[in-house]
Write a protein that holds these residues in place. Structure first.
Motif, PDB file in Angstrom:
ATOM      1  N   ARG A 386       0.814  -1.319   0.151  1.00  0.00           N
ATOM      2  CA  ARG A 386      -0.098  -0.110  -0.100  1.00  0.00           C
ATOM      3  C   ARG A 386       1.082   1.247  -0.046  1.00  0.00           C
ATOM      4  NH1 ARG A 386      -4.258  -2.196   4.547  1.00  0.00           N
ATOM      5  NH2 ARG A 386      -5.609  -3.275   3.083  1.00  0.00           N
ATOM      6  N   GLN A 387       2.076   1.223   0.694  1.00  0.00           N
ATOM      7  CA  GLN A 387       2.864   2.417   0.876  1.00  0.00           C
ATOM      8  C   GLN A 387       3.711   2.444  -0.486  1.00  0.00           C
ATOM      9  OE1 GLN A 387       3.071   4.641   3.431  1.00  0.00           O
ATOM     10  NE2 GLN A 387       4.273   5.735   1.482  1.00  0.00           N
ATOM     11  N   ARG A 390       1.587   3.899  -2.976  1.00  0.00           N
ATOM     12  CA  ARG A 390       1.477   5.427  -2.817  1.00  0.00           C
ATOM     13  C   ARG A 390       2.623   6.264  -3.360  1.00  0.00           C
ATOM     14  NH1 ARG A 390      -1.402   4.085   1.797  1.00  0.00           N
ATOM     15  NH2 ARG A 390       0.438   4.026   3.116  1.00  0.00           N
ATOM     16  N   CYS A 391       3.939   5.601  -3.080  1.00  0.00           N
ATOM     17  CA  CYS A 391       5.365   6.035  -3.515  1.00  0.00           C
ATOM     18  C   CYS A 391       5.390   6.069  -5.239  1.00  0.00           C
ATOM     19  CB  CYS A 391       6.638   5.264  -3.198  1.00  0.00           C
ATOM     20  SG  CYS A 391       6.580   5.653  -1.171  1.00  0.00           S
ATOM     21  N   SER A 394       3.654   9.095  -6.820  1.00  0.00           N
ATOM     22  CA  SER A 394       3.954  10.120  -6.212  1.00  0.00           C
ATOM     23  C   SER A 394       4.317  11.298  -7.550  1.00  0.00           C
ATOM     24  CB  SER A 394       5.240  10.031  -5.244  1.00  0.00           C
ATOM     25  OG  SER A 394       5.794  11.564  -5.024  1.00  0.00           O
ATOM     26  N   ALA A 430      -2.181   2.450  -9.100  1.00  0.00           N
ATOM     27  CA  ALA A 430      -0.784   3.388  -9.380  1.00  0.00           C
ATOM     28  C   ALA A 430      -0.225   3.132 -10.469  1.00  0.00           C
ATOM     29  CB  ALA A 430       0.034   3.269  -8.113  1.00  0.00           C
TER      30      ALA A 430
END
Length: 516
Positions: A386-387, A390-391, A394, A430
């Motif tokens: 999940r992190q 997000r990266c 970005s 993403a």
């Protein structure tokens, strides 16, 4: 009362004069006269008694209460002349000469004025060099008296109040502190030789650890660790080597050294966020962790959780991140089961608004994942990706690029492929948004490469994720249309009833899309 006050003035002036003459301001008033006269004669100790003229050694002193003779006036407090060389005296006299030279080097000169005591400073420097050579070539165990005097020279010269320059908020704001000019200690010409002397003494085979531990004790180690906050990088480099040698030679002190370093870290993390020697202390710990026996003790695991992982919190982490990463990966390589703890700890302190710090975290994450096995990876992969998702999305191209670089690591790529059914649905939005809209060409190309890896490995799963993404995208579009319609309805109601004082009542059904 005024008369009593005036009667006290001469006494206060006499005390100041005594201090200028080199006397100790901590002595009691009963011994002040004796101390002042002794300081002028050059034979002073912490009890106010005169020592022997030849050796200048007072064996009755407590080890950590030496008088630090400081030449801070217009002339040295004693006639300061060079003693004979070791080559010029018989072997039987060398130890006595060694003790006399040690006592002579307990005079500390003021280096803030480079024009004062030039001759005396040079004599002391030459004497210190001779002491280094003597300790390096010693061929007999150091006696109790010699050990006491050696440590007295070290404590007198090294254990001092550190000179500091004002620390601005720019350090706490995480700016590039490496560009700042470090504060160089003007006394370094003497300090360097004293550090070399201490290092040669600790590493000498003639230093008996069982005997020397009475003098290199907890108080000595505490003061040595205090010096790690020095702003002079040359001093910290010497301290790092010396403390590492002490840790290796004095096994009895190992738990105390680790505990004290822990306390320094706790104060730095949770109170000050200001310390110059965190990188050097971590470098020592990296070597110590490398030598931990398996299975790891609970004490060592607690150190990882309570000290090392929270070190990711301070804003000045760039100063020591490389050493921190090494120490943490050492733990994971020692015990692969700790990988889950470390990764969740990284996620806990993951930066939100600091892009350069995010890039560092992603680099550290790659090193940790490289030492992570499949069972530990599976425990933490959901919050982890999940992190990472997000990266990847970005707008800062370095963050997105660094996240996508994880697929260049064969071990990490294999872990992802083995768990693709869980990971791909998490990161697919993403990937798809980057492929359509990301402004940076390098990120766009890397995204297409990662999409191709998944589509080649499991085309069916890729199509499922694509269909789901399109369905979610369609629902999002419907919700957007409903929201816009609701706002238009609210505007119309407000306009129609704006002229009256009647309250605007919105049907509950009309408000529901707002929550979408």
């Amino acid at each position: 009362m005024i008369k009593n006050f005036l009667n006290k003035l001469p006494k206060k002036q006499a005390k100041s004069a005594e201090s200028r003459d080199g006397g100790s301001s901590t002595l009691s008033s009963n011994s002040s006269t004796t101390s002042a006269s002794s300081a002028r004669s050059g034979n002073v100790n912490s009890t106010g008694n005169n020592s022997t003229q030849n050796s200048g050694v007072n064996h009755g002193n407590k080890l950590h209460e030496p008088l630090h003779n400081k030449a801070n006036g217009s002339s040295p407090p004693v006639p300061y002349e060079a003693l004979p060389s070791f080559r010029d005296v018989p072997s039987a006299e060398k130890q006595n000469l060694f003790i006399r030279k040690l006592s002579m080097c307990c005079v500390v000169f003021d280096f803030t004025d480079p024009t004062k005591h030039l001759k005396e400073k040079d004599i002391k420097r030459q004497t210190l060099v001779e002491l280094v050579d003597y300790v390096s070539s010693a061929n007999g165990k150091f006696s109790d008296v010699v050990l006491q005097e050696i440590v007295r020279v070290v404590t007198t010269n090294l254990f001092r109040t550190l000179s500091t320059q004002p620390r601005e908020n720019k350090v706490l704001e995480g700016l590039d502190v490496e560009e700042e000019e470090p504060l160089m200690d003007p006394a370094w010409p003497h300090l360097q030789i004293v550090y070399e002397f201490l290092l040669r003494f600790v590493t000498s085979p003639e230093t008996d650890a069982k005997l020397a531990k009475r003098y290199i004790d907890h108080a000595f180690i505490l003061k040595l660790l205090d010096l790690f906050d020095s702003e002079d990088p040359r001093e910290r480099e010497y301290l790092k080597t010396v403390l590492h040698r002490i840790y290796g030679k004095f096994m009895v002190h190992r738990p105390f050294i680790r505990k004290t370093i822990n306390n320094i870290f706790y104060r730095f993390i949770f109170e000050t966020e200001k310390h110059n020697g965190i990188a050097e202390l971590l470098e020592i710990l990296g070597s110590i962790i490398n030598g931990f026996a398996l299975p790891l003790k609970e004490e060592h695991k607690l150190f990882l959780v309570r000290a090392l992982i929270p070190l990711h919190k301070p804003k000045c982490i760039p100063m020591y991140h490389q050493q921190l990463t090494y120490s943490i990966t050492q733990f994971v390589e020692k015990d692969c089961k700790l990988a889950d703890t470390v990764i969740r700890g990284l996620l806990k302190y993951w930066p939100i608004t600091n892009s350069s710090k995010e890039v560092m975290f992603l680099g550290e994450l790659e090193e940790v994942l490289e030492a992570t096995q499949a069972p530990e990876f599976q425990r933490c992969m959901v919050p982890l990706f999940r992190q990472i998702g997000r990266c990847m999305s970005s707008s800062h191209f370095q963050v997105a690029e660094r996240a996508l670089f994880l697929w260049n690591n064969d071990h990490i790529e294999n872990l992802i492929k083995q768990n693709r059914r869980v990971i791909l649905p998490i990161i697919f939005p993403a990937l798809e948004k980057n492929a359509r809209n990301h402004w940076n060409q390098a990120v766009h190309s890397l995204t297409l490469n990662v999409r191709k890896i998944f589509s080649d490995v499991d085309p069916e799963l890729f199509e499922e994720c694509l269909l789901k993404f399109q369905e979610d995208e369609g629902r999002d579009e419907e919700d957007k249309v409903k929201r816009e319609a609701t706002w238009r309805r609210l505007e119309e109601i407000a306009i129609s009833k704006g002229a009256s004082s009647e309250a605007v009542v919105v049907p509950r059904k009309a408000m529901l899309p707002l929550s979408g």
